[in-house]
Structures are given as structure tokens and as C-alpha cells.
Design an enzyme around this catalytic site. Sequence first.
Site, mmCIF file in Angstrom:
data_model
loop_
_atom_site.group_PDB
_atom_site.id
_atom_site.type_symbol
_atom_site.label_atom_id
_atom_site.label_comp_id
_atom_site.label_asym_id
_atom_site.label_seq_id
_atom_site.Cartn_x
_atom_site.Cartn_y
_atom_site.Cartn_z
ATOM 1 N N PHE A 126 107.527 47.831 17.485
ATOM 2 C CA PHE A 126 106.616 47.056 16.648
ATOM 3 C C PHE A 126 107.310 45.743 16.241
ATOM 4 C CE2 PHE A 126 104.315 46.357 12.558
ATOM 5 C CZ PHE A 126 103.020 46.451 13.025
ATOM 6 N N TYR A 228 99.599 54.751 5.708
ATOM 7 C CA TYR A 228 98.196 54.304 5.706
ATOM 8 C C TYR A 228 97.519 54.480 7.055
ATOM 9 C CZ TYR A 228 100.774 50.087 7.114
ATOM 10 O OH TYR A 228 101.644 49.218 7.713
ATOM 11 N N LYS A 229 98.246 55.021 8.045
ATOM 12 C CA LYS A 229 97.633 55.268 9.350
ATOM 13 C C LYS A 229 97.081 56.690 9.361
ATOM 14 C CE LYS A 229 100.396 51.636 11.359
ATOM 15 N NZ LYS A 229 101.742 51.246 11.751
HETATM 16 C C1 PLP Z 1 102.395 50.155 11.154
HETATM 17 C C2 PLP Z 1 103.808 50.003 11.503
HETATM 18 C C3 PLP Z 1 104.687 49.339 10.665
HETATM 19 C C4 PLP Z 1 104.186 48.712 9.406
HETATM 20 O O1 PLP Z 1 105.187 48.237 8.581
HETATM 21 P P1 PLP Z 1 104.856 47.810 7.094
HETATM 22 O O2 PLP Z 1 106.129 47.303 6.596
HETATM 23 O O3 PLP Z 1 104.363 49.040 6.371
HETATM 24 O O4 PLP Z 1 103.795 46.784 7.146
HETATM 25 C C5 PLP Z 1 106.018 49.257 11.031
HETATM 26 N N1 PLP Z 1 106.445 49.803 12.180
HETATM 27 C C6 PLP Z 1 105.616 50.458 13.018
HETATM 28 C C7 PLP Z 1 106.139 51.062 14.259
HETATM 29 C C8 PLP Z 1 104.277 50.571 12.713
HETATM 30 O O5 PLP Z 1 103.446 51.190 13.539
#
Ligand code: PLP
Length: 418
Positions: A126, A228-229
Site C-alpha cells: 500500500f 474500518y474495512k
Molecule cells: C487501508 C490500508 C491502510 C490505511 O492506513 P491508514 O493510516 O489507516 O489510513 C494502510 N495499509 C494498508 C495495507 C491498507 O490496506
Amino acid sequence: MDLTSPQYAQELDRQDELAGFRSRFEISDEDLIYVDGNSLGRMPSATPARMGEILKEQWGAGLVRGWSDWIHIPSRLGSRIAEIIGADEDEVLCCDSTSVNLFKLIQAAMRLQEGRSQIVTDNLNFPSDLYVMQGCIPGTSRRLSVVPSEDDVHGNVEAIERELSTSTALLSLTHVAFKSGYMYDMRRLTESAHRVGALALWDLSHSVGAVPLSVRSAGVDLAVGCTYKYLNGGPGSPAFVYVRRELQERLLSPIWGWFGDGRPFKFDLSYEPAPGIRRFNAGTPPILSMAAVEVGVDLVLEAGIDRLRAKSVKQTEYLIELYDALLAPHGVKLNSPREAAVRGSHVSFGHPEGLRVDRALIEAKNVIPDFRAPDTIRFGCTPLYTTFSELRQGVVRMAEVIRDRTYLDFTVEGIEVT
Ligand SMILES: *Cc1c(COP(=O)(O)O)cnc(C)c1O
């Protein structure tokens, strides 16, 4: 029976033993096909009342007295999340965002691993995870190795293993890739990291609540993930950290905040890290958001992760069958693995006009997937509430958008959030 018929989908819904959970969520538009629960889960029906209670009774009436209970919420919620990821109850803390938690754990790990300079990751990770790692490099002798995937779908396990050496401090990967849905073998790569003396850190954001996890039995050192997923904690709900118990006393958070101190309300002027996982707290926890996380987490525990995974596999398999029948003939690519064993809970389709197809689905067809550049449209299966009929309708409507070229009516100008 015709796999693409509405009757077939209805039959799958009839056989679904988790079907009853859908009514536990707020669903205001029955015709809306929501396949983006892997980005933002739906709201559990019980959430507003639970939050209302906290607002009225605890904040409204209890005021600052609430802190005597509130200070324990990050650990209490952590122990519930621990059950979902196969950790012990004192190994998980609910706090901050995934990005912030990742930063805390990487800095802590790199300090412990002094003398080793390399962080290994991959290009399926990500962006925020990669940014955080990049940000941990300047001003140090560290270096970041980003192992590329060969096809942008599957992780390149052998190449990652070749990259690991005695100069590797940390292997940091996302367990289920956000774009393709590819799922790594967490145990195998953790063992490979350990073999050279590196620590293994996993981001579980796309697996928690969808895939059975056992961080403890896989020997995982560190993990983060979001709520939140698939955990349906609501927009901006706090994330979690996992630190293997044996490492907790040896690691220090780089943020020496008062909630990570052993006795925050003693207001001592020198930081004394709390024993155990609590030292990974930083500042004041978001109590209201945590009330919503608790509702979401409890629903996942009630349904049971094995049943959720069984349904999720069935749903992603079904999506791929629908893809073969209805989307492949229009030149749509499959950007996810075909083998369920290496796939999380979403399926990605590739189309050169992906963003416009996504806009057309949302605006003209009442289908909400999401788009990830350059060409990926993701369909997420959230087994707590996604129905087979919904998946079928979603794919049928996507095939129509492409067949009828409806997407040509939509512009991508000014689209900020996909
Ligand atoms: C959704 C997601 C995030 C989100 O990070 P936040 O700091 O909560 O916005 C980070 N890493 C991965 C792999 C994700 O899927």
C-alpha cells in the site's frame, strides 16, 4: 444450471448460513450494490445506539470521570482484535492509524536491530506503507529494497527470499495486497526472515476480519491493521498494533506520549514506558470511534472467522466465474490470482478505461466498487453482508457499462477520491 442466472445466485444466497447477518447492518437502499466493504465497511445497525450511549451517558453525564474506564479501552479492544488475528490478549492494542502504527513499529524494530541496515518490502504494498518506510530512511544508513512483482498480481516470494540477508533488519509486507488481492504465506516468509535474523512485520489491513490469521503460530513479530474495512469500525476508526510478547519489553515506541507511559495520570516529568503492549499508545485515544470499532469487532467474532472465510472464498470464486462468462468476452482482464488459497476477499478487474467504468457504475448503475490506478476496478466481498445476488448484479451491470459504452458519458476530470 446457468451460473450467470439470477436463480443460481438466489440458490447460493439460500444456502448461505451467514445470510442473517446482513440484517444487522444499516442498508437504506436495497438496490444499491455495495462491493467496497474492503475500503469502508458498512455501518452495523447497533453502532448509532452504542455511540449515542457513550455520548449521552459517558461524555454527557459522566464527563471527565469517564477516563477511569476509558484508559483501558485500547487494551480491552486490543484483546478482542487479538482473538481475530490469533494473538494472545495482551499482545494487541487498538490505537492511532495504520500508518502511524507502522511508523512506530518500524522505528522500534530498526533500533532493536542496530547494525543491520536493510528494510525489505515489495511493490504490491500500500502506498502509505511505502511512504512510511521511505520516510524512515533519510538521515540514517538504512536502505529500502522494494522487490517487484513479476506480473503486478502475485507476490514474488522467491525474489523476496533472495533479497533477505544478514544485513536485513526487517521484512515488512502487506499480507493481502490492496490492489490484486494476492495473499502471502505469512508463516513461510516470517520463517525466511527469521532464518537471517530479521524481524517480520505484517500489515493485516486487508485480511483482518476476512481471512483466518494466526500471528502467534506463524511466529510473526509485529503487525498492524485497520478496523474500518472488514471490521466495520467506521470512517477513520483507529487501527491496531500487535507485538509478540517476547519482544514487547525490548522495543520502544519512537513516540513517547503520555498514554504510553506506565502511569499517565501521575504526570511525572520523565517518560517511563508502560510494561507490555501499552507502551505503544501515544496520545489520547479516540474513545467515540472505539465504541464503533467494538460493535464491528463483536459481529466478526460472533460470525466466526472460519465461516466468514468459507463464504468469502465461495464469493470470490463465484465472481471469477461471472468474470469468465460476462467480462472476459469484453476484453476485461483479471487482475487477481485464480487460486483461492493465495487470494484475499476481493477480486480485481482490469480495463483501460477503468476509472470511467467505475464512475459509470456509481453514477448510472447504483453499483459501488472502487478504482485503483492505473486500470483496476475492485469488487470486495464482505461475507457479513454481501449477497451472491449482489455480486451477480454488480458484474452484470459492469458488463452492460462496457458493452453499451456507457462509460464514454463520464469524465474523470476533477475526481479526487476513487
Ligand atoms: C487501508 C490500508 C491502510 C490505511 O492506513 P491508514 O493510516 O489507516 O489510513 C494502510 N495499509 C494498508 C495495507 C491498507 O490496506
